[in-house]
Design an enzyme around this catalytic site. Structure first.
Site, PDB file in Angstrom:
ATOM      1  N   HIS A 218       0.851  -1.189   0.000  1.00  0.00           N
ATOM      2  CA  HIS A 218       0.000   0.000   0.000  1.00  0.00           C
ATOM      3  C   HIS A 218       0.886   1.238   0.000  1.00  0.00           C
ATOM      4  CE1 HIS A 218       1.154  -0.400   4.230  1.00  0.00           C
ATOM      5  NE2 HIS A 218       0.964   0.903   4.321  1.00  0.00           N
ATOM      6  N   ASP A 220       0.843   5.174   1.831  1.00  0.00           N
ATOM      7  CA  ASP A 220       0.145   5.856   2.921  1.00  0.00           C
ATOM      8  C   ASP A 220      -0.601   7.058   2.340  1.00  0.00           C
ATOM      9  OD1 ASP A 220       1.291   3.998   4.587  1.00  0.00           O
ATOM     10  OD2 ASP A 220       2.833   5.339   5.382  1.00  0.00           O
ATOM     11  N   HIS A 276       4.800   0.144  -0.116  1.00  0.00           N
ATOM     12  CA  HIS A 276       5.521  -0.681   0.860  1.00  0.00           C
ATOM     13  C   HIS A 276       4.623  -1.747   1.455  1.00  0.00           C
ATOM     14  CE1 HIS A 276       3.751   2.759   2.928  1.00  0.00           C
ATOM     15  NE2 HIS A 276       3.706   2.031   4.040  1.00  0.00           N
ATOM     16  N   ARG A 286       6.957  -9.057  15.950  1.00  0.00           N
ATOM     17  CA  ARG A 286       7.421  -7.732  15.517  1.00  0.00           C
ATOM     18  C   ARG A 286       6.364  -6.677  15.822  1.00  0.00           C
ATOM     19  NH1 ARG A 286       7.026  -4.726  10.503  1.00  0.00           N
ATOM     20  NH2 ARG A 286       8.802  -3.305  10.368  1.00  0.00           N
TER      21      ARG A 286
HETATM   22  C1  LIG Z   1      -4.978   8.420   8.815  1.00  0.00           C
HETATM   23  C2  LIG Z   1      -5.084   7.221   8.284  1.00  0.00           C
HETATM   24  C3  LIG Z   1      -4.025   6.536   7.469  1.00  0.00           C
HETATM   25  C4  LIG Z   1      -4.515   5.104   7.408  1.00  0.00           C
HETATM   26  C5  LIG Z   1      -6.007   5.302   7.329  1.00  0.00           C
HETATM   27  C6  LIG Z   1      -6.244   6.313   8.449  1.00  0.00           C
HETATM   28  C7  LIG Z   1      -6.122   5.592   9.802  1.00  0.00           C
HETATM   29  C8  LIG Z   1      -5.121   4.428   9.819  1.00  0.00           C
HETATM   30  C9  LIG Z   1      -4.077   4.386   8.710  1.00  0.00           C
HETATM   31  C10 LIG Z   1      -3.674   2.966   8.278  1.00  0.00           C
HETATM   32  C11 LIG Z   1      -2.682   2.266   9.233  1.00  0.00           C
HETATM   33  C12 LIG Z   1      -2.234   0.914   8.632  1.00  0.00           C
HETATM   34  C13 LIG Z   1      -1.959   0.968   7.137  1.00  0.00           C
HETATM   35  C14 LIG Z   1      -3.040   1.761   6.399  1.00  0.00           C
HETATM   36  C15 LIG Z   1      -2.835   1.663   4.904  1.00  0.00           C
HETATM   37  C16 LIG Z   1      -4.407   1.300   6.908  1.00  0.00           C
HETATM   38  O1  LIG Z   1      -5.062   0.390   6.468  1.00  0.00           O
HETATM   39  O2  LIG Z   1      -4.757   2.071   8.004  1.00  0.00           O
HETATM   40  C17 LIG Z   1      -3.066   3.189   6.907  1.00  0.00           C
HETATM   41  C18 LIG Z   1      -4.021   4.215   6.268  1.00  0.00           C
HETATM   42  C19 LIG Z   1      -3.507   5.011   5.078  1.00  0.00           C
HETATM   43  O3  LIG Z   1      -2.402   5.552   5.107  1.00  0.00           O
HETATM   44  O4  LIG Z   1      -4.243   5.067   4.108  1.00  0.00           O
HETATM   45  O1  LIG Z   2       5.237  -2.322  10.074  1.00  0.00           O
HETATM   46  C1  LIG Z   2       5.783  -1.735   9.144  1.00  0.00           C
HETATM   47  O2  LIG Z   2       7.010  -1.768   8.965  1.00  0.00           O
HETATM   48  C2  LIG Z   2       4.957  -0.958   8.144  1.00  0.00           C
HETATM   49  C3  LIG Z   2       3.744  -0.310   8.741  1.00  0.00           C
HETATM   50  C4  LIG Z   2       2.988   0.514   7.758  1.00  0.00           C
HETATM   51  O3  LIG Z   2       3.284   0.533   6.595  1.00  0.00           O
HETATM   52  C5  LIG Z   2       1.835   1.328   8.207  1.00  0.00           C
HETATM   53  O4  LIG Z   2       1.460   1.280   9.398  1.00  0.00           O
HETATM   54  O5  LIG Z   2       1.272   2.044   7.345  1.00  0.00           O
HETATM   55 FE   LIG Z   3       2.244   2.189   5.531  1.00  0.00          FE
END
Ligand SMILES: C=C1C[C@]23C[C@H]1CC[C@H]2[C@@]12CCC[C@@](C)(C(=O)O1)[C@H]2[C@@H]3C(=O)O
Ligand SMILES: O=C(O)CCC(=O)C(=O)O
Ligand SMILES: [Fe+2]
Length: 345
Positions: A218, A220, A276, A286
Site C-alpha cells: 500500500h 500511505d 511498501h 514484531r
Molecule cells: C490516517 C489514516 C491513514 C490510514 C487510514 C487512516 C487511519 C489508519 C491508517 C492505516 C494504518 C495501517 C496501514 C493503512 C494503509 C491502513 O489500512 O490504516 C493506513 C491508512 C492510510 O495511510 O491510508
Molecule cells: O510495520 C511496518 O514496517 C509498516 C507499517 C505501515 O506501513 C503502516 O502502518 O502504514
Molecule cells: Fe504504511
C-alpha cells in the site's frame, strides 16, 4: 476528523486470536507470488539530520527516487522510543478478549482492530493494530481496567508531541528541497492545526511466514509518515526502477520517513509515494509504530502553484485529507487516479 473513519467501516472485522491457532488458517493463507523478486543489493538512503548542510538535497533525491528514507540524529530520544516499544508490546500481549474491549468503533479513530485496507483483499493479514488520535485514555482504561494505564498514556502522548515536531521539521526539509521557502510553507495553513495519528502495529510470530502477509502492499494517504521499526526487520519498499522489493534494514534508533499520497499530489508528482509492505517471521513478535502526519482538517491539498507552469500543468485536483481517505476507502490503490486531472494538456 471523526467522520474520516466512516469510509473504512466495512473493514472493522475482529482480529484473529493469534495465540490460539497452531497452523496458518486458510483465511490467512496467501498465494506466494514470485513476480517481483527481493532485491538485496540496494537499500534506501540513510540521512543524518545533524549534518544540516547536506540533508535537504539528500532528502530531495531520496523523495524523487524512492519516496522513502531513514533519518538518524532526528532528535527523538532513544529512551522514549524504547518506552514506546515496551508499551506497544504490553498492549498486544494482552489476552485477546481484553484487547477486544477496546475495539475501534466505526465512528471513532482510536482503538484496536484489523488493518483498514483488509476489505480489499481476499485473505486476511497476519497483524493487528491500535490507532490513537488525540487522547488514548478512554481506550487505555478499557484495556487495563484494574492496572495502571497512566504509563501507557504518558508515553503515547509524549510520542505524539515529539513526532508532530519531527514531522513539521521533515515537511520543511522535504518542501524546501523543492525550492519552496519558509514563507511558502507557512501557506500550508495554520500549522497548529496539522493532524497526526499514531498507529501501533503488531505482527505476531507466524507458523508459515512465506504464505502469510503482515501488511499488504500500500501507499500511505498522509503527507508523510514517520515509522519506528523497533529493531526488527519486516518493512519492504518497492523499487520502481528495478521492479523488486527492497528490505528497509532497521538501524538502532533510526526513523523511516515515508512520502504519502498527499505529498505526491503537492509535489505535482515529482515525489513518489512509496509502495511498501510488511512481511512476518517465525521467531519474533514484531511491532512497529507509524505516525501519519496530515494537513489541517479543512485545507485543500493541491499541486504547489510554484511547481506548475504550462509545460507542467497541475496533475491533480485539490482534496482535503478526509476527501482523499474517502477516495482511498472506495478505490484503494486507484485513489490517486480518481483525483487526477483528465484535461492536463
Ligand atoms: C490516517 C489514516 C491513514 C490510514 C487510514 C487512516 C487511519 C489508519 C491508517 C492505516 C494504518 C495501517 C496501514 C493503512 C494503509 C491502513 O489500512 O490504516 C493506513 C491508512 C492510510 O495511510 O491510508
Ligand atoms: O510495520 C511496518 O514496517 C509498516 C507499517 C505501515 O506501513 C503502516 O502502518 O502504514
Ligand atoms: Fe504504511
Amino acid at each position: 476528523m471523526n467522520s474520516m473513519s466512516e469510509s473504512f467501516k466495512a473493514a472493522n472485522i475482529i482480529p484473529l486470536d493469534f495465540k490460539a491457532v497452531l497452523g496458518l488458517p486458510d483465511s490467512h493463507t496467501w498465494t506466494p507470488t514470485t513476480e517481483y523478486p527481493l532485491i538485496l543489493t540496494e537499500s534506501v538512503p540513510v540521512i543524518d539530520l545533524f549534518d544540516s548542510s547536506n540533508a535537504m538535497s539528500l532528502i530531495g533525491n531520496a523523495c524523487e527516487k524512492w519516496g522513502v528514507f531513514q533519518v538518524i540524529n532526528h532528535g527523538i530520544a532513544i529512551d522514549l522510543l524504547s518506552e514506546l516499544e515496551l508499551q506497544t508490546r504490553r498492549l498486544f500481549t494482552l489476552p485477546a478478549d481484553q484487547k477486544l474491549r477496546a475495539v475501534r468503533s466505526s465512528e471513532g479513530f482510536t482503538g484496536y482492530g484489523l488493518p483498514r485496507i483488509s476489505s480489499f483483499f481476499p485473505k486476511l493479514m497476519w497483524s493487528e493494530g491500535f490507532s490513537i488520535m488525540g487522547s488514548p485514555a478512554e481506550h487505555a482504561r478499557q484495556l487495563w481496567p484494574q492496572d495502571d494505564h497512566t504509563n501507557f498514556c504518558n508515553v503515547m502522548e509524549q510520542c505524539q508531541k515529539e513526532m508532530m515536531g519531527l514531522s513539521e521539521k521533515m515537511i520543511g526539509l522535504v518542501l524546501g528541497s523543492l525550492g519552496l521557502t519558509h514563507e511558502d510553507v507557512k501557506g500550508l495553513g495554520c500549522q497548529a492545526q496539522a493532524q497526526g495519528l499514531l498507529h501501533l502495529n503488531s505482527y505476531p510470530e507466524c507458523p508459515d511466514p512465506s504464505r502469510a502477509m503482515g501488511l499488504a502492499p500500500h501507499t500511505d494517504s498522509s503527507l508523510l509518515t514517520l515509522l519506528y521499526q523497533c529493531n526488527t526487520s519486516g518493512l519492504q519498499v518497492f523499487a520502481h526502477d528495478t521492479l523488486g522489493w527492497v528490505p528497509v534494514d532497521p538501524i538502532t534508533g533510526a526513523i523511516v520517513v515515508n512520502i504519502g499520497d498527499l505529498m505526491h499530489i503537492m509535489s505535482n508528482a515529482r515525489f513518489k509515494s512509496a509502495l511498501h509492505r510488511a512481511v512476518v517471521n517465525k521467531i519474533h513478535h514484531r511491532v512497529s509504530v507509524a505516525y501519519f502526519y496530515g494537513p489541517p482538517r479543512d485545507l485543500k491539498v493541491s499541486p504547489w502553484i510554484k511547481l506548475t507552469d504550462p509545460d507542467h500543468p497541475p496533475l491533480y485536483r485539490p482534496v482535503t485529507w478526509k476527501e482523499y481517505l474517502d477516495a482511498k476507502a472506495t478505490h484503494f490503490n486507484k485513489a490517486l487516479e480518481v483525483i487526477r486531472n483528465t484535461t492536463s494538456s
